[in-house]
Scaffold this active site. Sequence first.
Site, short mmCIF file in Angstrom:
data_model
loop_
_atom_site.label_atom_id
_atom_site.label_comp_id
_atom_site.label_asym_id
_atom_site.label_seq_id
_atom_site.Cartn_x
_atom_site.Cartn_y
_atom_site.Cartn_z
N LYS A 1 0.83 -1.21 0.00
CA LYS A 1 0.00 0.00 0.00
C LYS A 1 0.87 1.26 0.00
O LYS A 1 0.63 2.19 -0.79
CB LYS A 1 -0.91 0.01 1.24
CG LYS A 1 -1.69 1.31 1.38
CD LYS A 1 -2.32 1.50 2.75
CE LYS A 1 -1.34 1.75 3.84
NZ LYS A 1 -1.44 2.97 4.61
N ASN A 2 1.85 1.30 0.88
CA ASN A 2 2.60 2.55 1.02
C ASN A 2 3.56 2.80 -0.15
O ASN A 2 3.96 3.94 -0.39
CB ASN A 2 3.31 2.62 2.37
CG ASN A 2 2.30 2.81 3.50
OD1 ASN A 2 1.14 3.17 3.25
ND2 ASN A 2 2.70 2.55 4.73
N ARG B 1 -3.23 10.25 4.50
CA ARG B 1 -1.96 10.89 4.74
C ARG B 1 -1.22 11.13 3.42
O ARG B 1 -0.55 12.15 3.24
CB ARG B 1 -1.15 9.91 5.58
CG ARG B 1 -0.39 10.47 6.71
CD ARG B 1 0.20 9.25 7.44
NE ARG B 1 1.12 9.64 8.46
CZ ARG B 1 0.74 10.10 9.65
NH1 ARG B 1 -0.52 10.22 9.96
NH2 ARG B 1 1.65 10.44 10.52
N CYS C 1 -4.79 8.28 9.45
CA CYS C 1 -5.05 7.56 10.68
C CYS C 1 -4.68 8.45 11.86
O CYS C 1 -3.73 9.20 11.80
CB CYS C 1 -4.23 6.28 10.74
SG CYS C 1 -5.05 4.87 10.04
N GLN D 1 9.38 18.65 7.17
CA GLN D 1 10.55 18.18 6.41
C GLN D 1 10.26 18.18 4.91
O GLN D 1 11.15 18.45 4.10
CB GLN D 1 10.96 16.78 6.87
CG GLN D 1 11.37 16.72 8.33
CD GLN D 1 12.52 17.65 8.67
OE1 GLN D 1 13.59 17.60 8.04
NE2 GLN D 1 12.31 18.52 9.63
N ILE E 1 8.23 5.99 16.95
CA ILE E 1 7.97 6.77 15.73
C ILE E 1 6.76 7.69 15.90
O ILE E 1 6.83 8.89 15.62
CB ILE E 1 7.75 5.86 14.50
CG1 ILE E 1 8.85 4.80 14.38
CG2 ILE E 1 7.64 6.69 13.22
CD1 ILE E 1 10.21 5.27 13.97
N1 EPU Z 1 7.91 13.71 10.75
C1 EPU Z 1 8.24 15.00 11.04
N2 EPU Z 1 8.21 15.91 10.03
C2 EPU Z 1 7.89 15.60 8.76
C3 EPU Z 1 7.54 14.27 8.47
C4 EPU Z 1 7.56 13.33 9.49
O1 EPU Z 1 8.54 15.34 12.18
O2 EPU Z 1 7.88 16.49 7.89
C5 EPU Z 1 7.94 12.68 11.82
C6 EPU Z 1 6.59 12.05 12.08
O3 EPU Z 1 5.83 12.80 12.99
C7 EPU Z 1 6.96 10.70 12.63
C8 EPU Z 1 8.27 10.38 11.89
O4 EPU Z 1 8.76 11.61 11.40
O5 EPU Z 1 7.23 10.78 13.99
C9 EPU Z 1 8.14 9.41 10.75
O6 EPU Z 1 7.12 9.84 9.86
P1 EPU Z 1 7.12 9.44 8.31
O7 EPU Z 1 7.17 10.66 7.50
O8 EPU Z 1 8.13 8.37 8.09
O9 EPU Z 1 5.69 8.81 8.19
P2 EPU Z 1 4.66 9.05 7.05
O10 EPU Z 1 5.35 9.20 5.74
O11 EPU Z 1 3.71 10.10 7.44
C10 EPU Z 1 4.47 6.54 6.39
C11 EPU Z 1 3.35 5.57 6.24
C12 EPU Z 1 2.85 5.15 7.60
C13 EPU Z 1 4.02 4.58 8.40
C14 EPU Z 1 5.19 5.57 8.46
C15 EPU Z 1 6.43 5.02 9.13
C16 EPU Z 1 2.35 6.23 4.16
C17 EPU Z 1 1.20 6.85 3.48
N3 EPU Z 1 2.29 6.18 5.48
O12 EPU Z 1 3.92 7.67 7.05
O13 EPU Z 1 1.91 4.15 7.36
O14 EPU Z 1 3.59 4.32 9.72
O15 EPU Z 1 5.54 5.97 7.11
O16 EPU Z 1 6.90 3.91 8.44
O17 EPU Z 1 3.28 5.75 3.53
C18 EPU Z 1 0.14 2.73 7.84
O18 EPU Z 1 0.30 2.22 6.72
O19 EPU Z 1 -0.59 2.22 8.72
C19 EPU Z 1 0.84 3.97 8.16
C20 EPU Z 1 0.46 4.77 9.14
#
Ligand code: EPU
Length: 401
Positions: free
Chosen positions: A22-23, A93, A117, A126, A325
């Site tokens: 999915k991601n 997201r 979620c 970032q 995380i």
């Molecule tokens: N973060 C920041 N600033 C940013 C971006 C992220 O501080 O600009 C922080 C977040 O708050 C978090 C950490 O960095 O504490 C990691 O966030 P990340 O950006 O890696 O997460 P994401 O891209 O928002 C994706 C997946 C999530 C998964 C995370 C970690 C997608 C759409 N979502 O989220 O998937 O948990 O990476 O691997 O790809 C899920 O599938 O259930 C899900 C939540």
Amino acid sequence: MEQYVVKGGVPLRGEVSIGGAKNAALGILAAAIMTDETVTIENVPNVRDTRVLLQAIEGIGAKVKYIYNNTVQINGGSISDLNVEYEYIRKIRASYYLLGALLGKYKESNVALPGGCNIGSSPIDQHLKGFKALGAKVNIDHGVVSAKAENLVGGHIYFDVVTVGATINLMMASCMAEGETILENAAKEPHIVDVANFLNAMGANIKGAGTDVIRIKGVNRLHGCTYSIIPDQIEAGTFMMAAARGDIVIKDVIPKHLESITAKLLEMGCKLVEGDDWIRVIAEGEVGSTNVKTLPYPGFPTDMQPQIAVALALAKGSSMVTESIFENRFKYVDELNRMGAKIKVEGNTAYIEGVEKFTSAQLSAPDLRAGAALVIAALAADGISQIDDIEYIQRGYEDFE
Ligand code: EPU
């Protein structure tokens, strides 16, 4: 409202095939609009999140066609609108990937801020820092993020946190920028590599994906291609945790991507047998306890934290599960305790005392992965459980039942 009604108490045995990640799909579907030629993407999981993203892509004028259930054709040549305000987009997201994709292609994008979620705040500082480093001006107004540049020029970006979303977004935004972009402290998840491979298949020049330094040399244009998405590491891992009380063959996986999960199952005393593209998890008798801390890849995934907590809540002995995380990812614990689990959360750690069995209950899925974890719990409980709010689960699992 749809629900799952689960008659539990019978260990799971059998075989299951895993769908596309999915991601990875969310990044790849967004990136597919970056060429005017037709792109065919195979192994797309047909789940709520990918359908919402595809509707948003259609909403800005791209052509989207399902060839089969899991094969989608996208043509971004007819995009007429750089404003993504489709009402559902805030709910996923990954809506932020349209920011990077449209900015990279048209030097402009306006996207309603991501929701998703409810597992913690979703900062995108970032992502925005990266767009600015490429020369874009960024604004947030009435919940809409706008990024615009006269000219995108390669830059050197050091991420303050390891972020999957910003790493993927910056690969998209920079792949047609002038000159070279260097991303440091990049995320290394398998789906980062998959999105990079996809962009390269469209003609981009990205090197180093899968390590923490990614180098992107800007190209003039991207072209069409056919691409097949990698298997979903988390869907596979979810069934592996369900097997901690049974015997399941999980097919169509890349075992290498599952190493942090297999390591924990071995520590818990499960037996594992592995082939090129399958893995069999066997629990013979009682499983044991272990400690887990979620970390960026290759560490143990945060998206597997609730599922392993359920397995550990039924294991012999005491375990600790630490979430490093997201700050709000223990909301399922109250539900599990109502089923007879013994879990206490302090700060970002869950202290688990294993119990012999759960009792059935009426449950509600608090988010995608926690919802899947509650289904595993219900399968292990004596009696009939009912799980509400399964639309969360349907965001990321195809035909979970
Ligand atoms: N973060 C920041 N600033 C940013 C971006 C992220 O501080 O600009 C922080 C977040 O708050 C978090 C950490 O960095 O504490 C990691 O966030 P990340 O950006 O890696 O997460 P994401 O891209 O928002 C994706 C997946 C999530 C998964 C995370 C970690 C997608 C759409 N979502 O989220 O998937 O948990 O990476 O691997 O790809 C899920 O599938 O259930 C899900 C939540």
